[in-house]
Design a protein around this motif. Sequence first.
Motif, PDB file in Angstrom:
ATOM      1  N   SER A 180     -56.244 -16.023  47.812  1.00  0.00           N
ATOM      2  CA  SER A 180     -56.086 -17.691  46.931  1.00  0.00           C
ATOM      3  C   SER A 180     -55.377 -18.643  47.854  1.00  0.00           C
ATOM      4  O   SER A 180     -54.631 -18.217  48.007  1.00  0.00           O
ATOM      5  N   ALA A 181     -55.607 -20.091  47.740  1.00  0.00           N
ATOM      6  CA  ALA A 181     -55.108 -20.473  48.225  1.00  0.00           C
ATOM      7  C   ALA A 181     -54.241 -21.210  47.130  1.00  0.00           C
ATOM      8  O   ALA A 181     -53.575 -21.935  47.306  1.00  0.00           O
ATOM      9  N   THR A 182     -54.011 -20.344  45.727  1.00  0.00           N
ATOM     10  CA  THR A 182     -53.083 -20.878  45.383  1.00  0.00           C
ATOM     11  C   THR A 182     -51.342 -20.345  44.819  1.00  0.00           C
ATOM     12  O   THR A 182     -51.244 -20.670  44.357  1.00  0.00           O
ATOM     13  N   GLU A 183     -51.468 -19.058  45.450  1.00  0.00           N
ATOM     14  CA  GLU A 183     -51.058 -17.697  45.986  1.00  0.00           C
ATOM     15  C   GLU A 183     -50.765 -17.368  47.103  1.00  0.00           C
ATOM     16  O   GLU A 183     -51.383 -17.296  47.880  1.00  0.00           O
ATOM     17  N   ILE A 184     -49.290 -16.978  47.362  1.00  0.00           N
ATOM     18  CA  ILE A 184     -49.236 -16.514  49.027  1.00  0.00           C
ATOM     19  C   ILE A 184     -48.105 -15.360  48.141  1.00  0.00           C
ATOM     20  O   ILE A 184     -46.995 -15.483  47.630  1.00  0.00           O
ATOM     21  N   ILE A 185     -48.981 -14.041  48.840  1.00  0.00           N
ATOM     22  CA  ILE A 185     -47.756 -12.793  48.247  1.00  0.00           C
ATOM     23  C   ILE A 185     -46.657 -12.768  49.446  1.00  0.00           C
ATOM     24  O   ILE A 185     -46.860 -12.033  50.820  1.00  0.00           O
ATOM     25  N   LEU A 221     -48.218 -11.509  53.294  1.00  0.00           N
ATOM     26  CA  LEU A 221     -49.650 -10.956  53.077  1.00  0.00           C
ATOM     27  C   LEU A 221     -50.895 -11.710  53.728  1.00  0.00           C
ATOM     28  O   LEU A 221     -51.078 -12.716  52.807  1.00  0.00           O
ATOM     29  N   GLY A 222     -51.662 -11.704  55.002  1.00  0.00           N
ATOM     30  CA  GLY A 222     -52.998 -13.217  55.437  1.00  0.00           C
ATOM     31  C   GLY A 222     -52.300 -14.299  55.859  1.00  0.00           C
ATOM     32  O   GLY A 222     -52.992 -14.791  56.311  1.00  0.00           O
ATOM     33  N   TYR A 223     -50.713 -14.648  56.145  1.00  0.00           N
ATOM     34  CA  TYR A 223     -50.296 -15.279  56.332  1.00  0.00           C
ATOM     35  C   TYR A 223     -49.721 -14.911  58.118  1.00  0.00           C
ATOM     36  O   TYR A 223     -48.919 -14.103  57.845  1.00  0.00           O
ATOM     37  N   ARG A 276     -44.856 -15.008  45.067  1.00  0.00           N
ATOM     38  CA  ARG A 276     -44.540 -14.457  44.711  1.00  0.00           C
ATOM     39  C   ARG A 276     -44.092 -12.816  45.685  1.00  0.00           C
ATOM     40  O   ARG A 276     -44.979 -12.941  46.718  1.00  0.00           O
ATOM     41  N   LEU A 277     -42.914 -11.893  45.351  1.00  0.00           N
ATOM     42  CA  LEU A 277     -42.062 -11.411  46.136  1.00  0.00           C
ATOM     43  C   LEU A 277     -42.184 -10.095  45.795  1.00  0.00           C
ATOM     44  O   LEU A 277     -42.124  -9.660  44.252  1.00  0.00           O
ATOM     45  N   HIS A 278     -43.377  -9.077  46.155  1.00  0.00           N
ATOM     46  CA  HIS A 278     -43.067  -8.282  46.118  1.00  0.00           C
ATOM     47  C   HIS A 278     -42.399  -6.395  46.478  1.00  0.00           C
ATOM     48  O   HIS A 278     -42.117  -7.016  47.620  1.00  0.00           O
ATOM     49  N   PHE A 279     -41.250  -6.435  46.198  1.00  0.00           N
ATOM     50  CA  PHE A 279     -39.845  -5.589  46.460  1.00  0.00           C
ATOM     51  C   PHE A 279     -40.868  -4.305  46.571  1.00  0.00           C
ATOM     52  O   PHE A 279     -41.570  -3.155  46.274  1.00  0.00           O
ATOM     53  N   VAL A 280     -40.265  -3.546  48.229  1.00  0.00           N
ATOM     54  CA  VAL A 280     -41.336  -2.276  48.327  1.00  0.00           C
ATOM     55  C   VAL A 280     -40.275  -1.038  47.911  1.00  0.00           C
ATOM     56  O   VAL A 280     -39.191  -1.356  49.343  1.00  0.00           O
TER      57      VAL A 280
END
Length: 72
Positions: A2-7, A24-26, A61-65
């Motif tokens: 999505s161009a409106t969100e980066i994770i 992710l994806g960039y 969006r920050l995804h903590f692993v």
Amino acid sequence: MSATEIIFEITEDEVDGGYSATALGYGIHTQGDSVDEIRRNVREAVDCYFDEGMPRPRLIRLHFVRDEVLAG
């Protein structure tokens, strides 16, 4: 993607401390010593990556692993 969100996937370095972030994806990567610093550095990295002519994501969006190891 999505161009409106980066994770960003955020991982903690168990040996040296601090955090690493990868979009992710960039091709965007950054590091920080604390959660507050990684948040600032992620914003700065996104600002640097997307120049004036590129559509910018509206949401980061920050995804903590976290890895857990259980001894048998």
